[in-house]
Motif scaffolding. Structure first.
Motif, PDB file in Angstrom:
ATOM      1  N   THR A   1       0.773  -1.086  -0.046  1.00 23.77           N
ATOM      2  CA  THR A   1       0.028  -0.014   0.090  1.00 23.77           C
ATOM      3  C   THR A   1       1.020   1.335   0.148  1.00 23.77           C
ATOM      4  O   THR A   1       2.195   1.106   0.138  1.00 23.77           O
ATOM      5  N   SER A   2       0.436   2.482  -0.209  1.00 22.02           N
ATOM      6  CA  SER A   2       0.991   3.643  -0.119  1.00 22.02           C
ATOM      7  C   SER A   2       1.350   4.092   1.367  1.00 22.02           C
ATOM      8  O   SER A   2       0.492   3.727   2.291  1.00 22.02           O
ATOM      9  N   TYR A   3       2.262   4.790   1.716  1.00 24.11           N
ATOM     10  CA  TYR A   3       2.887   5.242   2.762  1.00 24.11           C
ATOM     11  C   TYR A   3       1.688   6.131   3.647  1.00 24.11           C
ATOM     12  O   TYR A   3       1.409   6.107   4.846  1.00 24.11           O
ATOM     13  N   ARG A   4       0.962   7.058   2.617  1.00 23.58           N
ATOM     14  CA  ARG A   4       0.152   7.837   3.167  1.00 23.58           C
ATOM     15  C   ARG A   4      -1.167   7.009   3.785  1.00 23.58           C
ATOM     16  O   ARG A   4      -1.675   7.269   4.744  1.00 23.58           O
ATOM     17  N   HIS A   5      -1.606   5.822   3.001  1.00 24.05           N
ATOM     18  CA  HIS A   5      -2.406   5.067   3.626  1.00 24.05           C
ATOM     19  C   HIS A   5      -2.421   4.202   4.805  1.00 24.05           C
ATOM     20  O   HIS A   5      -3.126   4.321   5.643  1.00 24.05           O
ATOM     21  N   LEU A   6      -1.102   3.975   4.694  1.00 21.26           N
ATOM     22  CA  LEU A   6      -0.634   3.281   6.066  1.00 21.26           C
ATOM     23  C   LEU A   6      -0.938   4.128   6.993  1.00 21.26           C
ATOM     24  O   LEU A   6      -1.244   3.633   8.067  1.00 21.26           O
ATOM     25  N   ASN A   7      -0.428   5.307   6.992  1.00 24.69           N
ATOM     26  CA  ASN A   7      -0.394   6.369   8.154  1.00 24.69           C
ATOM     27  C   ASN A   7      -1.840   6.414   8.659  1.00 24.69           C
ATOM     28  O   ASN A   7      -1.988   6.532   9.740  1.00 24.69           O
ATOM     29  N   ARG A   8      -2.817   6.565   7.554  1.00 23.72           N
ATOM     30  CA  ARG A   8      -4.188   6.743   7.937  1.00 23.72           C
ATOM     31  C   ARG A   8      -4.667   5.589   8.934  1.00 23.72           C
ATOM     32  O   ARG A   8      -5.379   5.525   9.699  1.00 23.72           O
ATOM     33  N   VAL A   9      -4.359   4.280   8.283  1.00 20.81           N
ATOM     34  CA  VAL A   9      -4.500   2.796   9.049  1.00 20.81           C
ATOM     35  C   VAL A   9      -4.038   2.981  10.618  1.00 20.81           C
ATOM     36  O   VAL A   9      -4.955   2.551  11.412  1.00 20.81           O
ATOM     37  N   ILE A  10      -2.859   3.248  10.632  1.00 21.10           N
ATOM     38  CA  ILE A  10      -2.174   3.170  11.878  1.00 21.10           C
ATOM     39  C   ILE A  10      -2.855   4.196  12.954  1.00 21.10           C
ATOM     40  O   ILE A  10      -2.897   3.778  14.138  1.00 21.10           O
TER      41      ILE A  10
END
Length: 223
Positions: free
Chosen positions: A177-186
């Motif tokens: 996935t993208s780093y941006r989307h990962l940050n949202r999930v975290i």
């Protein structure tokens, strides 16, 4: 081969209960590859002439797309074989393999495998088990990546991690996935008080509830 190296090879095989699996003539043709963190073992697309057997340390296996994107497929600990599929199929290396810690590998020349391995039922069974286990795990991981959201993939990865804390730096590549989307999930999991993030590291805050979340999300994905 120097006697000291031969003794070290024998000790590695003994440590992993492989002394009766690898035929003695094949042991005599083996050598040791010492690994340092960051060393490249083999690169996607190249031709190799050895079977690599990880006996110490940890490696990561990843693939580069034509667009330059990196997808980390998995991390492997001993005992893990690299070059087994390439040996059987006579094909170039499928994925890039890199050491993520200091370690060691045993190297078995393909020519020696042809000369001393094919007649050993024990060795060939070991090789078959390694290959089939690899395909089973890879298929399971690929199916999970396709069928479940990033939230479930992240939670499952954290629960399976051997370290107490997990670095966020490569997680996007691992999860596809993208780093941006990962940050949202975290951030979403932090708000649920399931994990906490500090200085680029993630730690599980409530393992039981995180496991429940994985089961719920997997249940939704199978419907």
């Amino acid at each position: 081969m120097m006697r000291k190296e031969q003794e070290q090879i024998e000790q590695f095989l003994l440590d992993h209960q492989l002394e009766g699996v690898v035929p003695e003539p094949l042991q005599a043709q083996a050598s040791i590859l010492q690994l340092k963190k960051g060393d490249s073992v083999c690169v996607q697309g190249e031709i190799i002439v050895h079977l690599y057997l990880l006996v110490k340390g940890r490696i990561k296996i990843y693939k580069n797309s034509p667009q330059g994107r990196t997808l980390i497929l998995c991390y492997k600990d001993p005992v893990e074989a690299i070059g087994d599929i390439e040996y059987i199929q006579k094909k170039p290396v499928i994925n890039t393999v890199e050491a993520v810690s200091d370690g060691a590998m045993l190297l078995f020349p393909y020519a020696a495998l042809d000369a001393h391995g094919r007649e050993s039922a024990v060795w060939m069974r070991f090789l078959l088990e390694v290959v089939t286990k690899k395909f089973y795990i890879d298929t399971d991981v690929s199916s999970f990546q396709l069928l479940h959201p990033v939230e479930a993939r992240l939670a499952r990865y954290l629960l399976a991690a051997t370290e107490e804390k997990v670095k966020t730096k490569e997680l996007a590549d691992v999860l596809g996935t993208s780093y941006r989307h990962l940050n949202r999930v975290i951030k979403k999991l932090e708000q649920k008080q399931l994990i906490c993030r500090e200085r680029g590291m993630i730690q599980i805050y409530n393992q039981q509830r995180l496991q429940q979340l994985v089961e719920e999300l997997e249940g939704e994905g199978s419907k």
